[in-house]
Write an enzyme that holds these catalytic residues in place. Sequence first.
Site, short mmCIF file in Angstrom:
data_model
loop_
_atom_site.label_atom_id
_atom_site.label_comp_id
_atom_site.label_asym_id
_atom_site.label_seq_id
_atom_site.Cartn_x
_atom_site.Cartn_y
_atom_site.Cartn_z
N GLU A 150 -1.45 -11.99 3.41
CA GLU A 150 -2.45 -12.13 2.35
C GLU A 150 -1.96 -13.12 1.29
OE1 GLU A 150 -3.39 -8.39 0.64
OE2 GLU A 150 -4.45 -7.63 2.41
N GLY A 164 -7.21 1.08 7.93
CA GLY A 164 -6.90 -0.35 8.06
C GLY A 164 -8.15 -1.21 8.04
N GLY A 224 0.79 -1.23 0.00
CA GLY A 224 0.00 0.00 0.00
C GLY A 224 0.81 1.26 0.00
N ASP A 244 3.70 1.75 -1.27
CA ASP A 244 4.67 1.78 -2.35
C ASP A 244 4.45 3.01 -3.23
OD1 ASP A 244 6.10 1.07 -4.86
OD2 ASP A 244 6.48 -0.75 -3.70
N THR A 245 5.53 3.59 -3.74
CA THR A 245 5.44 4.77 -4.60
C THR A 245 4.75 4.44 -5.91
OG1 THR A 245 7.64 4.27 -5.48
CG2 THR A 245 7.52 5.81 -3.63
#
Length: 1032
Positions: free
Chosen positions: A86, A53, A21, A23-24
């Site tokens: 996940e 969340g 989530g 991450d650029t």
Amino acid sequence: MSSSSSSQPQWIYDVFINFRGGDTRRDFVSHLYCALSNAGVNTFFDDENLLKGTPLEELTRAIEASQIAIVVFSETYTESTWCLTELQKIIDCNESYGQIVVPIFHGVEPSILRNPKGRFREALEAAAKKKFSEEHREYGLSRWKNVLKKAANFSGWDVKNHRNTAKLVKDIVEDILTKLDYALLSITEFPVGLESRVQEVVGIIENQSAKVCTIGIWGMGGSGKTTMAKAIYNQIHRRFNDKSFIENIREVSETYGRGHVHLQEKLLSDVLKTKVKIHSVGMGTTVIENRLSKKKVFIVLDDVNDFGQLKDLCGNRKWFGKESVIIITTRDLHLLDLLKVDYVYKMEEMDKNESLELFSWHAFREAKPREDFDELARNVVAYCAGLPLALEVLGSYLIERTKKDWESVLLKLEKIPNDQVQEKLRISFDGLCDDMEKDIFLDVCCFFIGKDKADVIEILNGCGLHADIGITVLIERSLLKVEKDNKLGMHQLLRDMGREIICESSRKDPGKRSRLWFHEDVLDVLTKNTGTETIEGLALKLHFIGKDCFKAYAFEEMKKLRLLQLDHVQLTGNYGYLSKQLRWVCWKGFPSKYIPKKFFLEGAVVIDLKHSNLQLFWKEPQILRWLKILNLSHSKYLTLTPDFSKLPNLEKLILKDCPRLCKVHESIGGLRNLLLINLEDCKSLGNLPRGVYKLKSVKTLILSGCLKIDKLEEDIVQMESLQTLIAENTAMKQVPFSIVKTKSIVYISLCGFEGFSRNVFPSIIRSWMSPTMNPLSYVHPFCSTSSYLVSMDMQSYNLGDLEPMLSSLSNLRSVLVQCDTESQVSMQIRALLGNSVNFTQVEIASQISKHYLRSYLIGIGNYQEVFNILSASISEGLASSESCDAFQPGDNDPFWLARTGEGNSVYFTVPEDRRMKGMTLCVVYLSAPEITATEYLISVLMVNYTRYTIQVFKRETVFSFNDVDWQGIISHSGPGDKVEIFVNFGHGLEVKKTVIYLMCDESIDKEVKPSPEPKKEPKKNVFERFIKKILT
């Protein structure tokens, strides 16, 4: 939904996106999500997670409920324990039920995932340290590495290989659309009880090896076969890239002119994912073999009704690749047998609870019936008898209707079945090959439900219907079933369908129907005399004898009547009006004192006149050459059986509870096909005629409650097929000795003994030795039947009758008798040897030549090393001896310990310092030239005075002592025991001496040097000198 369940989930989402989530490159994921949504793909995208969340449990449920999981791997992916958790769940779903996984490599090489290193590995280890305790860290890290490796091995997309991100996203969306499964098969709205049945079949598939797995789903129409197959398909089809579900094959084959060619085209087009055109069945099978033999395919063939369909679609397993699965649904079990499927799943009826729930969902849209409709609902459910089709049809028909409507429907169903249900069920009837099979079905549904299958076959064979194969076909087609005790059964809706077919032929005039069973219809025909030649079967059951009588001439026109069933029916007039075609006469409470002369029964196969008023079977006999079964049970006034010479092919004679029957006609001995004699509770019946014991075909003899039968003849051994003998509550006091010789007998109930022969016979044998002992307390199981009984232990009682037992059991080798005192031992020896010559001096001439002095050797255990030398030396010694005086020899270590006894016994003490390994018994006797010991030997007794036991060895055992016999001797003796051996001969020879040679090992407690042999003197000369000492 349990995360551990391997069952098919209900899809909520098309796609679940797993990504890092923070991450650029989140812009790429947002772009992908929007493109998927615009394409109509229902995607779970955890956008809210960035702010507050999302609970892990909710994410887990979302993963389970998604058809496809897209995993976006980036440089910082392994920093997130959330992503890794996940991913672990995604791989679990893929392995459990085939969830599709699509990896996207964004700035990270697949090789890094397979073998983490550098910053990627450091981040992974840091995440593990954060997630797991020290105790579980190594295991958790290992699992993460494993799922990363598996994910990297899926076919996916590498962003660096695409310059245009928009084009890449477009390609990914198109790929997802092709992968999405919008072809899930529609199944029932209310799948009550379906899950457990599906899991059973899926479990079978999963347990198969790498071979091609074929499974048949078999059951009657409307039982849920297709629904079951669809549910299985929906659950496991994602495990196969190549698959096909061909529905309604029977209907397709009948509808399309090209029949099997059309089916082959459908199969190939589905599996190859392109339209295939073929021109002939032969071409189709060739293409199937060539194109599919390397593919792992999943094929479902629904509603197959002809083997040709299977032969042309899946006739050879070599046509398909390894791990392929083929499921076939059919109403015909024989087709599955011909194909030799690996497993047949039989569709059983739903139980009462499942039935009520399924019906309630359709009738009330809830799991239980409304309280005010509860009783009515249960009545409808009872009528449906667990058939899902009927429950669904009637439930849907009755929804939102009034109570009065429900009551009206139930009344109507008693006479006219529901059209929708009948249409489905009738397919099986219409599919029968010929009119004979249809006639058998209609006969059974009107007259033979609950009847013995073998009896029904006899009756219908007598009607020329070839019922052996006919009933087999009906069972295979799910139209009939065999229930407990070999009784024929039929689903009540199939029964109603068959009866409705009969009624359709003449709705308003029952006299023109082929079969009559409904009470009012039969009364109408008999009272109005409207019967016709069409009628082949008629049943009328009155529950008590009333004043109303029917006239015999009411049957005059029923000239084709084959089957007649009457209960307590009074018929007056000339019985000659009854059909000459009768094959089954079942007349409970037959009113006459004897069968009238004009009652033509010469074609009858079964005559069943239970509870009759018969005193005699007939006054003027008929020859009933076709009669197989005669049942006159509960005939209170019957005194004599018929002359059986007039019933030459009788197979079953049932005269149960005929209290005045006093004699069985002696002609019974001529019935060469008789299988069953049941004379239970014939209280006035005396002993059976001797001819009964000559019946080699009889399998079952029942005499229980025959109070005047006081014996069974020893000739019973001639009944070589007898398997069951039941004779409790008779006047018999003892079981005949010959009964234990009967090799065929399986079950016996006689004189207090009851059970399988292998368990009962040992106790019967004990009873012969002591009539007062309780036999049941000594019943011990044996591993085989009496004819293979080898040895037996018993307590000491009166053993005077042991000889009949020894001779009766051909394979009985020994008996061990346990006494309580030494005096009792002595008494039993006298009982066992009471008739032996050795207790009364034999009259032999005083001047007898030495040539009549002979020896007889018996070897037991490990004796061979000296036995032959002993035999030769003793024979030579006897030939050269001039005297028979006794001489007590000394021991001769290390070869043997020797003891000599006068007459027919020898006494010795079991050595305490060495172990016996065998023995040789030498008997020296006088006899006439023509008399030999082997001819006159009766038995050998081994008496242990220390343990109060007597071991009795039969003559045949003595001739062939084996290792088992020796172990039996050793196990019942010990060091220091006082033992005496008796050799029991018949009259005609005189035993002078008995010598025992005990072969022993070296000392048990200490080393004992063997006695030195005479210097350079052969062993043979030692024995010669020893024998001479005995005889001089």
